[in-house]
Write a protein that holds these residues in place. Structure first.
Motif, PDB file in Angstrom:
ATOM      1  N   GLU A  75       0.851  -1.211   0.079  1.00 15.00           N
ATOM      2  CA  GLU A  75      -0.057   0.044   0.074  1.00 15.00           C
ATOM      3  C   GLU A  75       0.930   1.182   0.113  1.00 15.00           C
ATOM      4  OE1 GLU A  75      -3.923  -1.604   2.472  1.00 15.00           O
ATOM      5  OE2 GLU A  75      -2.341  -0.357   3.497  1.00 15.00           O
ATOM      6  N   ILE A  76       0.515   2.380  -0.757  1.00 17.64           N
ATOM      7  CA  ILE A  76       1.175   3.702  -0.843  1.00 17.64           C
ATOM      8  C   ILE A  76       0.049   4.480  -0.474  1.00 17.64           C
ATOM      9  CG2 ILE A  76       2.880   2.659  -2.493  1.00 17.64           C
ATOM     10  CD1 ILE A  76       1.630   4.839  -4.425  1.00 17.64           C
ATOM     11  N   SER A  77       0.468   5.680   0.055  1.00 12.74           N
ATOM     12  CA  SER A  77      -0.346   7.057   0.116  1.00 12.74           C
ATOM     13  C   SER A  77      -0.485   7.778  -0.760  1.00 12.74           C
ATOM     14  CB  SER A  77      -0.147   7.342   1.533  1.00 12.74           C
ATOM     15  OG  SER A  77       1.101   8.081   1.893  1.00 12.74           O
ATOM     16  N   THR A  78      -1.508   8.224  -1.232  1.00 11.24           N
ATOM     17  CA  THR A  78      -1.737   9.204  -2.371  1.00 11.24           C
ATOM     18  C   THR A  78      -2.724  10.306  -1.934  1.00 11.24           C
ATOM     19  OG1 THR A  78      -3.568   8.384  -3.622  1.00 11.24           O
ATOM     20  CG2 THR A  78      -1.421   7.313  -3.781  1.00 11.24           C
ATOM     21  N   PRO A  79      -2.879  11.546  -2.512  1.00  5.93           N
ATOM     22  CA  PRO A  79      -3.825  12.636  -2.253  1.00  5.93           C
ATOM     23  C   PRO A  79      -5.424  11.796  -2.310  1.00  5.93           C
ATOM     24  CG  PRO A  79      -2.215  13.378  -3.711  1.00  5.93           C
ATOM     25  CD  PRO A  79      -1.827  11.787  -3.746  1.00  5.93           C
ATOM     26  N   ALA A  80      -5.546  10.657  -2.872  1.00  4.97           N
ATOM     27  CA  ALA A  80      -6.956  10.392  -2.918  1.00  4.97           C
ATOM     28  C   ALA A  80      -7.118   9.260  -1.836  1.00  4.97           C
ATOM     29  CB  ALA A  80      -7.063   9.536  -4.385  1.00  4.97           C
ATOM     30  N   GLY A  81      -6.078   8.618  -1.196  1.00  7.93           N
ATOM     31  CA  GLY A  81      -6.191   7.591  -0.198  1.00  7.93           C
ATOM     32  C   GLY A  81      -5.292   6.628  -0.358  1.00  7.93           C
ATOM     33  N   ILE A  82      -5.547   5.304  -0.611  1.00 10.56           N
ATOM     34  CA  ILE A  82      -4.620   4.472  -0.769  1.00 10.56           C
ATOM     35  C   ILE A  82      -4.452   3.697  -2.075  1.00 10.56           C
ATOM     36  CG2 ILE A  82      -4.025   1.902   0.240  1.00 10.56           C
ATOM     37  CD1 ILE A  82      -3.359   3.968   2.317  1.00 10.56           C
ATOM     38  N   ARG A  83      -3.416   3.354  -2.463  1.00 13.94           N
ATOM     39  CA  ARG A  83      -3.277   2.830  -3.969  1.00 13.94           C
ATOM     40  C   ARG A  83      -2.356   1.690  -3.640  1.00 13.94           C
ATOM     41  NH1 ARG A  83      -7.266   4.626  -7.006  1.00 13.94           N
ATOM     42  NH2 ARG A  83      -7.133   6.655  -7.655  1.00 13.94           N
ATOM     43  N   LYS A  84      -2.682   0.722  -4.433  1.00 14.48           N
ATOM     44  CA  LYS A  84      -1.921  -0.590  -4.568  1.00 14.48           C
ATOM     45  C   LYS A  84      -1.392  -1.065  -6.020  1.00 14.48           C
ATOM     46  CE  LYS A  84      -4.662  -2.328  -0.784  1.00 14.48           C
ATOM     47  NZ  LYS A  84      -5.236  -3.713  -0.164  1.00 14.48           N
ATOM     48  N   PRO A  85      -0.214  -0.149  -6.184  1.00 16.34           N
ATOM     49  CA  PRO A  85       0.441  -0.332  -7.534  1.00 16.34           C
ATOM     50  C   PRO A  85       0.577  -1.702  -8.167  1.00 16.34           C
ATOM     51  CG  PRO A  85       1.466   1.290  -6.416  1.00 16.34           C
ATOM     52  CD  PRO A  85       0.835   0.613  -5.224  1.00 16.34           C
ATOM     53  N   ASP A  86       0.482  -1.858  -9.350  1.00 18.46           N
ATOM     54  CA  ASP A  86       0.916  -3.229  -9.783  1.00 18.46           C
ATOM     55  C   ASP A  86       2.461  -3.581  -9.701  1.00 18.46           C
ATOM     56  OD1 ASP A  86      -1.568  -3.945 -10.869  1.00 18.46           O
ATOM     57  OD2 ASP A  86      -1.387  -2.672 -12.442  1.00 18.46           O
ATOM     58  N   VAL A  87       3.294  -2.507  -9.834  1.00 20.13           N
ATOM     59  CA  VAL A  87       4.597  -2.670  -9.832  1.00 20.13           C
ATOM     60  C   VAL A  87       5.148  -1.093  -9.389  1.00 20.13           C
ATOM     61  CG1 VAL A  87       7.044  -3.212 -10.646  1.00 20.13           C
ATOM     62  CG2 VAL A  87       4.822  -4.439 -11.552  1.00 20.13           C
ATOM     63  N   PHE A  88       6.203  -1.373  -8.365  1.00 22.14           N
ATOM     64  CA  PHE A  88       6.728  -0.132  -8.115  1.00 22.14           C
ATOM     65  C   PHE A  88       8.344  -0.389  -7.730  1.00 22.14           C
ATOM     66  CE2 PHE A  88       4.989  -1.137  -4.052  1.00 22.14           C
ATOM     67  CZ  PHE A  88       5.865  -0.883  -3.151  1.00 22.14           C
ATOM     68  N   VAL A  89       9.169   0.729  -7.465  1.00 24.18           N
ATOM     69  CA  VAL A  89      10.447   0.768  -7.024  1.00 24.18           C
ATOM     70  C   VAL A  89      10.697   1.810  -6.013  1.00 24.18           C
ATOM     71  CG1 VAL A  89      12.976   1.088  -7.691  1.00 24.18           C
ATOM     72  CG2 VAL A  89      11.251  -0.176  -9.402  1.00 24.18           C
ATOM     73  N   VAL A  90      11.394   1.315  -4.839  1.00 21.55           N
ATOM     74  CA  VAL A  90      11.501   2.160  -3.861  1.00 21.55           C
ATOM     75  C   VAL A  90      13.027   1.969  -3.417  1.00 21.55           C
ATOM     76  CG1 VAL A  90      10.601   0.666  -2.033  1.00 21.55           C
ATOM     77  CG2 VAL A  90      10.098   2.870  -1.730  1.00 21.55           C
ATOM     78  N   PRO A  91      13.377   3.249  -2.380  1.00 16.74           N
ATOM     79  CA  PRO A  91      14.867   2.741  -1.807  1.00 16.74           C
ATOM     80  C   PRO A  91      14.705   1.585  -0.905  1.00 16.74           C
ATOM     81  CG  PRO A  91      14.302   4.884  -1.843  1.00 16.74           C
ATOM     82  CD  PRO A  91      13.166   4.095  -2.473  1.00 16.74           C
ATOM     83  N   ARG A  92      15.685   0.580  -0.727  1.00 18.29           N
ATOM     84  CA  ARG A  92      15.637  -0.552   0.020  1.00 18.29           C
ATOM     85  C   ARG A  92      15.532  -0.034   1.513  1.00 18.29           C
ATOM     86  NH1 ARG A  92      16.943  -5.380  -0.843  1.00 18.29           N
ATOM     87  NH2 ARG A  92      17.726  -5.064  -2.998  1.00 18.29           N
ATOM     88  N   SER A  93      16.052   1.077   1.854  1.00 19.67           N
ATOM     89  CA  SER A  93      15.807   1.435   3.365  1.00 19.67           C
ATOM     90  C   SER A  93      14.378   1.663   3.538  1.00 19.67           C
ATOM     91  CB  SER A  93      16.614   2.861   3.686  1.00 19.67           C
ATOM     92  OG  SER A  93      16.262   3.769   2.775  1.00 19.67           O
ATOM     93  N   VAL A  94      13.500   2.205   2.694  1.00 21.14           N
ATOM     94  CA  VAL A  94      12.196   2.636   2.812  1.00 21.14           C
ATOM     95  C   VAL A  94      11.363   1.172   3.053  1.00 21.14           C
ATOM     96  CG1 VAL A  94      10.151   3.593   1.984  1.00 21.14           C
ATOM     97  CG2 VAL A  94      12.229   4.687   1.670  1.00 21.14           C
TER      98      VAL A  94
END
Length: 203
Positions: A75-94
């Motif tokens: 889950e990621i937070s967006t201005p709309a609320g909660i999204r569940k992207p199909d694929v994403f890249v994020v820093p490993r620490s996050v």
């Protein structure tokens, strides 16, 4: 995609409402106070998985310390609320903070380095992927947004954030099956992704 009828279908709902459900909100996004049911198909899931593996390999080859995720569980937070992207890249620490420390459980959308949505043609989510999320993800400052299609032919479109024109996405590159797409993704060490969209549907 359809509005999930829960407790009589009366909204608006909050993030707390989403997570308080018996299913803990699995298979649902929260958009402007409404629970939106995700119903991806087998081809959709296969393409997302193939892209996820390709991004992982590309990052590893470049020695980039990133975490590639997807599958509608994150889950990621967006201005709309909660999204569940199909694929994403994020820093490993996050990713580590979310997995190990559970702080935060919901990843702030602004932490993403790139995000991809796989289009399910004719579905209720198609318009959101093509229009709504272009604005949402740009507002978060996510550097790249990829739109991936598997029907009628595999295709990948890449949009990059253009701060010079007010923090909106501009079309950067696109490739159909049989063509080669080459894109650099910025991370602690930038890595290059090279692909022919055809491989996303190969089995």
């Amino acid at each position: 995609m359809s509005i999930a009828h829960d407790h009589g279908g009366h909204g608006p709902y909050t993030v707390e409402d989403l997570h308080a459900r018996e299913d803990e909100g699995r298979g649902l996004e929260l958009e402007d106070g409404w629970l939106i049911e995700l119903s991806p198909s087998a081809p959709h899931n296969w393409v997302a998985m193939q892209l996820q593996e390709l991004l992982k390999a590309s990052a590893a080859d470049a020695g980039a310390t990133v975490f590639v995720a997807g599958g509608g569980e994150w889950e990621i937070s967006t201005p709309a609320g909660i999204r569940k992207p199909d694929v994403f890249v994020v820093p490993r620490s996050v990713a580590r903070n979310s997995i190990v420390d559970r702080n935060p459980v919901v990843i702030p959308g602004g932490e993403l380095l790139m995000v991809a949505e796989v289009i399910s043609p004719g579905s209720g989510s198609e318009r959101a992927d093509r229009v709504r999320k272009l604005k949402e993800y740009a507002a978060l400052g996510i550097p790249q947004y990829w739109l991936v299609e598997f029907s009628p032919r595999p295709k990948v479109q890449v949009f990059v954030l253009d701060d010079e024109i007010g923090g909106v996405y501009r079309s950067y590159a696109a490739a159909m099956a049989g063509e080669v797409l080459k894109v650099e993704v910025q991370a602690d060490s930038a890595f290059i992704v090279t692909l022919d969209p055809e491989i996303l549907t190969e089995f």
